[in-house]
Design an enzyme around this catalytic site. Structure first.
Site, PDB file in Angstrom:
ATOM      1  N   ASP A  21       0.833  -1.211   0.000  1.00 20.83           N
ATOM      2  CA  ASP A  21       0.000   0.000   0.000  1.00 20.83           C
ATOM      3  C   ASP A  21       0.869   1.264   0.000  1.00 20.83           C
ATOM      4  O   ASP A  21       2.003   1.251   0.476  1.00 20.83           O
ATOM      5  CB  ASP A  21      -0.919  -0.026   1.231  1.00 20.83           C
ATOM      6  N   GLY A  24      -0.187   5.370  -4.333  1.00 20.29           N
ATOM      7  CA  GLY A  24      -0.872   6.610  -4.713  1.00 20.29           C
ATOM      8  C   GLY A  24      -0.340   7.791  -3.910  1.00 20.29           C
ATOM      9  O   GLY A  24      -0.029   8.850  -4.469  1.00 20.29           O
ATOM     10  N   TRP A  26       2.522   8.035  -2.406  1.00 20.94           N
ATOM     11  CA  TRP A  26       3.925   8.261  -2.806  1.00 20.94           C
ATOM     12  C   TRP A  26       3.954   9.182  -4.025  1.00 20.94           C
ATOM     13  O   TRP A  26       4.717  10.134  -4.081  1.00 20.94           O
ATOM     14  CB  TRP A  26       4.580   6.911  -3.121  1.00 20.94           C
ATOM     15  N   HIS A  38       2.448   3.384  -8.908  1.00 17.32           N
ATOM     16  CA  HIS A  38       2.377   1.942  -9.179  1.00 17.32           C
ATOM     17  C   HIS A  38       3.608   1.494  -9.972  1.00 17.32           C
ATOM     18  O   HIS A  38       4.156   0.424  -9.749  1.00 17.32           O
ATOM     19  CB  HIS A  38       1.108   1.593  -9.957  1.00 17.32           C
ATOM     20  N   GLU A  68     -11.906  -5.437  -5.255  1.00 22.18           N
ATOM     21  CA  GLU A  68     -12.486  -4.090  -5.111  1.00 22.18           C
ATOM     22  C   GLU A  68     -11.735  -3.053  -5.978  1.00 22.18           C
ATOM     23  O   GLU A  68     -12.271  -1.995  -6.285  1.00 22.18           O
ATOM     24  CB  GLU A  68     -12.442  -3.636  -3.646  1.00 22.18           C
ATOM     25  N   TRP A  70     -11.239  -3.034  -9.007  1.00 24.40           N
ATOM     26  CA  TRP A  70     -11.910  -2.777 -10.300  1.00 24.40           C
ATOM     27  C   TRP A  70     -12.713  -1.489 -10.254  1.00 24.40           C
ATOM     28  O   TRP A  70     -13.043  -0.920 -11.288  1.00 24.40           O
ATOM     29  CB  TRP A  70     -12.838  -3.946 -10.667  1.00 24.40           C
ATOM     30  N   LEU A 132      11.460 -20.481  -4.574  1.00 22.86           N
ATOM     31  CA  LEU A 132      10.432 -19.569  -4.049  1.00 22.86           C
ATOM     32  C   LEU A 132       9.122 -19.666  -4.834  1.00 22.86           C
ATOM     33  O   LEU A 132       9.129 -19.631  -6.065  1.00 22.86           O
ATOM     34  CB  LEU A 132      10.953 -18.121  -4.139  1.00 22.86           C
ATOM     35  N   ARG A 189       2.205  -4.963   5.944  1.00 23.38           N
ATOM     36  CA  ARG A 189       1.427  -3.950   5.223  1.00 23.38           C
ATOM     37  C   ARG A 189       2.236  -2.663   5.213  1.00 23.38           C
ATOM     38  O   ARG A 189       2.615  -2.165   6.285  1.00 23.38           O
ATOM     39  CB  ARG A 189       0.074  -3.703   5.876  1.00 23.38           C
TER      40      ARG A 189
HETATM   41  C1  FPP Z   1      -2.127   0.042  -3.265  1.00 20.75           C
HETATM   42  O1  FPP Z   1      -1.666   1.368  -3.272  1.00 20.75           O
HETATM   43  C2  FPP Z   1      -1.537  -0.675  -4.387  1.00 20.75           C
HETATM   44  C3  FPP Z   1      -2.237  -1.266  -5.389  1.00 20.75           C
HETATM   45  C4  FPP Z   1      -3.709  -1.218  -5.454  1.00 20.75           C
HETATM   46  C5  FPP Z   1      -1.576  -1.928  -6.509  1.00 20.75           C
HETATM   47  C6  FPP Z   1      -0.257  -2.572  -6.212  1.00 20.75           C
HETATM   48  C7  FPP Z   1       0.439  -2.770  -7.494  1.00 20.75           C
HETATM   49  C8  FPP Z   1       1.774  -2.716  -7.692  1.00 20.75           C
HETATM   50  C9  FPP Z   1       2.729  -2.555  -6.606  1.00 20.75           C
HETATM   51  C10 FPP Z   1       2.343  -2.806  -9.060  1.00 20.75           C
HETATM   52  C11 FPP Z   1       1.912  -3.965  -9.904  1.00 20.75           C
HETATM   53  C12 FPP Z   1       2.193  -5.266  -9.276  1.00 20.75           C
HETATM   54  C13 FPP Z   1       2.941  -6.262  -9.812  1.00 20.75           C
HETATM   55  C14 FPP Z   1       3.040  -7.560  -9.101  1.00 20.75           C
HETATM   56  C15 FPP Z   1       3.704  -6.117 -11.051  1.00 20.75           C
HETATM   57  P1  FPP Z   1      -2.735   2.554  -3.361  1.00 20.75           P
HETATM   58  O2  FPP Z   1      -2.861   2.927  -4.799  1.00 20.75           O
HETATM   59  O3  FPP Z   1      -4.015   2.161  -2.703  1.00 20.75           O
HETATM   60  O4  FPP Z   1      -1.990   3.661  -2.548  1.00 20.75           O
HETATM   61  P2  FPP Z   1      -2.664   4.813  -1.668  1.00 20.75           P
HETATM   62  O5  FPP Z   1      -3.309   4.145  -0.475  1.00 20.75           O
HETATM   63  O6  FPP Z   1      -1.490   5.655  -1.262  1.00 20.75           O
HETATM   64  O7  FPP Z   1      -3.636   5.533  -2.540  1.00 20.75           O
END
Ligand code: FPP
Length: 249
Positions: A21, A24, A26, A38, A68, A70, A132, A189
């Site tokens: 998490d 966004g 970041w 991402h 969720e 989506w 792994l 997390r």
């Molecule tokens: C949550 O951060 C993150 C996600 C919903 C997507 C995670 C995806 C990746 C790390 C990249 C793709 C993965 C692979 C395996 C190639 P958020 O967007 O909810 O962050 P925020 O809480 O700061 O808004």
């Protein structure tokens, strides 16, 4: 690199699961589009997969896309799907060289066809690898997983192929996406929130939880090792008393 030497190799968590998490936030804190977070997060995925393999972790589950997710804006969803596709395409050689076995949990059938094709090819190509297990949670929701398992078992009961009394915790686990994998010992997390967000609710029953304030793109190998080191200091009691576990009575 040498920091991994600080870990007790005899007390490594077998299975680590991560809620990645903070991508966004970041990005926003740098005035960038969320998708850039991402993108930066994919680099951390590469770093942590490499670290997990080197440390000797047996299974690593990454929450890459929830059922969720989506509901996010279409541009973010399609951006995440393209990142996933390019990650899978670029990492296959690394997975093969490093004996990594790719698996997924979640509703793979909901993924766009071009993703499921490359995913299925990578899963097939790495199926014989014995190192792994890299388990990507994609279109995954834990309640959905539990309901699907219950429904499957109910159908078998109605068909006379399963007796209700045979529905044990162990048998139930075998109907989840994670069948065959040990339950996670440690759930990390990032991003500082204290919740499970519909992730591995059944499997997390006795997991140790480690919350890192660091946003996923900034999470380092050292942070990962520090989380494992914290896990190694915890006393896992599985419902018993501390004295029972430490052998004092
Ligand atoms: C949550 O951060 C993150 C996600 C919903 C997507 C995670 C995806 C990746 C790390 C990249 C793709 C993965 C692979 C395996 C190639 P958020 O967007 O909810 O962050 P925020 O809480 O700061 O808004």
């Amino acid at each position: 690199m040498s920091t991994s030497l600080e870990l007790d190799k005899k007390k490594l968590p077998q299975h680590i699961a991560i809620i990645m998490d903070g991508n966004g936030r970041w990005a926003r804190s740098r005035g960038l589009m969320r998708l850039m977070g991402h993108k930066a997060g994919v680099k951390t995925v590469q770093l942590i997969v490499k670290a997990a393999r080197e440390i000797g972790i047996s299974a690593l589950t990454l929450y890459a896309f929830s059922s969720e997710n989506w509901k996010r804006p279409a541009t973010e969803v399609s951006g995440l799907m393209s990142l996933l596709k390019s990650y899978l395409e670029s990492e296959l050689a690394f997975m093969q060289e490093n004996n990594i076995h790719l698996r997924t949990i979640g509703r793979k059938e909901n993924l766009p066809r071009e993703i499921s094709e490359v995913l299925n090819a990578s899963i097939a190509n790495t199926a014989a690898n014995t190192g792994l297990v890299l388990n990507l949670a994609l279109s995954y929701g834990s309640r959905d997983e539990i309901v699907a398992a219950a429904r499957e078992m109910a159908k078998l009961c109605v068909a006379g192929k399963l007796r209700p009394e045979d529905i044990t915790e162990e048998a139930f686990s075998g109907y989840l996406y994670t069948a065959g994998l040990p339950d996670p010992d440690l759930i990390i997390r990032t991003g500082g929130e204290f919740r499970l967000s519909n992730f591995l609710l059944w499997q997390a029953s006795y997991a140790e939880i480690f919350i890192s304030e660091t946003h996923w793109p900034d999470f380092t190998r050292e942070d990962f090792i520090a989380a494992i080191a914290t896990f190694q200091k915890r006393q896992r009691r599985f419902g018993k008393t501390g004295d029972q576990v430490s052998g004092n009575n």
